[in-house]
Scaffold this active site. Structure first.
Site, PDB file in Angstrom:
ATOM      1  N   GLU A  42       0.412  -1.132  -0.004  1.00 48.46           N
ATOM      2  CA  GLU A  42      -0.278   0.538  -0.085  1.00 48.46           C
ATOM      3  C   GLU A  42       1.200   1.020   0.158  1.00 48.46           C
ATOM      4  O   GLU A  42       2.198   1.600   0.926  1.00 48.46           O
ATOM      5  CB  GLU A  42      -1.079  -0.442   1.221  1.00 48.46           C
ATOM      6  CG  GLU A  42      -1.403   1.225   1.586  1.00 48.46           C
ATOM      7  CD  GLU A  42      -2.973   1.149   2.461  1.00 48.46           C
ATOM      8  OE1 GLU A  42      -2.404   2.377   3.717  1.00 48.46           O
ATOM      9  OE2 GLU A  42      -3.055  -0.181   3.363  1.00 48.46           O
ATOM     10  N   ARG A  46       0.776  10.360   0.920  1.00 48.57           N
ATOM     11  CA  ARG A  46       1.305  11.543   1.591  1.00 48.57           C
ATOM     12  C   ARG A  46       1.945  12.236   1.311  1.00 48.57           C
ATOM     13  O   ARG A  46       3.127  12.944   1.272  1.00 48.57           O
ATOM     14  CB  ARG A  46       1.104  11.022   3.342  1.00 48.57           C
ATOM     15  CG  ARG A  46       0.691   9.768   3.896  1.00 48.57           C
ATOM     16  CD  ARG A  46       0.696   9.565   5.214  1.00 48.57           C
ATOM     17  NE  ARG A  46      -0.321   8.877   5.821  1.00 48.57           N
ATOM     18  CZ  ARG A  46      -0.034   8.744   7.191  1.00 48.57           C
ATOM     19  NH1 ARG A  46       1.179   8.228   7.633  1.00 48.57           N
ATOM     20  NH2 ARG A  46      -1.435   7.631   7.647  1.00 48.57           N
ATOM     21  N   LYS A 129     -10.533  -2.197   7.558  1.00 49.98           N
ATOM     22  CA  LYS A 129      -9.298  -1.513   7.949  1.00 49.98           C
ATOM     23  C   LYS A 129      -9.713  -0.525   9.744  1.00 49.98           C
ATOM     24  O   LYS A 129     -10.373   0.124   9.523  1.00 49.98           O
ATOM     25  CB  LYS A 129      -8.492  -0.006   6.776  1.00 49.98           C
ATOM     26  CG  LYS A 129      -7.681   0.397   8.048  1.00 49.98           C
ATOM     27  CD  LYS A 129      -6.997   1.539   6.566  1.00 49.98           C
ATOM     28  CE  LYS A 129      -5.649   2.159   7.506  1.00 49.98           C
ATOM     29  NZ  LYS A 129      -5.107   3.121   6.576  1.00 49.98           N
TER      30      LYS A 129
END
Length: 209
Positions: A42, A46, A129
């Protein structure tokens, strides 16, 4: 979530969570993770060059690359255009979920409360998640949330290290665990791909029954 990604996560059991500032590190990083036995990864949105990182890692093959920290439908579009095969979000946003469905990619929204879990179920999702897992209370919080929702599967992420991995994977509700300890920004900055490979291999070994 589609059956193929469910199968992938249930087989992979670990998802390296990557914050990559330099796209030039993407290719050797992908090689190191794959050599360590990782099946998927993943890439968090950011950093300004997250799309380039997703594209470069996806082009290498050997890993199913997804995009994380996706906050908006527009980011989801950019991530999928770059080659992301799945989308992960820190929270539950119905616009992100809807856009991912339009794009034909699985989405794992983040949840931290029973209300958010119920919203995820109402949206037709069966995998979420748990984020941030450790600050929320770790496995105790996971069990508390899982108990009323027996059909729901979790990918806990957030503050989880190598030592905690086996405990999380022993939980019946856990499909896979996400973690950043295998490829930290410090390791990427120093170019220590041998250590990234070692840590990944160690995590894979810990995740094997």
């Amino acid at each position: 979530m589609t059956a193929d990604l469910t199968d992938l996560l249930s087989e992979a059991r670990i998802v390296p969570v990557l914050t990559v500032h330099d796209p030039g590190t993407a290719a050797p990083l992908a090689h190191a993770l794959a050599a360590g036995g990782a099946r998927c990864a993943e890439v968090t949105f950011r950093t300004p060059d997250a799309e380039r990182v997703v594209k470069a890692m996806a082009a290498e093959g050997g890993l199913v690359v997804g995009a994380g920290t996706v906050l908006t439908a527009e980011q989801a579009e950019r991530a999928v255009a770059a080659g992301a095969r799945f989308v992960v979000s820190p929270g539950l946003d119905h616009e992100v979920i809807a856009r991912c469905r339009e794009l034909g990619v699985p989405v794992l929204p983040g949840v931290a409360t029973a209300t958010e879990v119920m919203n995820a179920l109402r949206a037709g999702l069966d995998t979420v998640k748990l984020f941030p897992a450790e600050p929320l209370g770790g496995r105790a919080m996971l069990r508390a949330l899982a108990a009323p929702f027996p059909g729901l599967r979790f990918m806990p992420t957030g503050g989880i290290g190598a030592a905690a991995l086996p405990g999380y994977l022993a939980e019946p509700s856990v499909l896979a665990v996400g973690g950043s300890w295998m490829a930290t920004p410090a390791l990427l900055k120093s170019g220590d791909y041998a250590e990234i490979r070692r840590l990944t291999a160690e995590a894979v070994a810990r995740s094997t029954p």
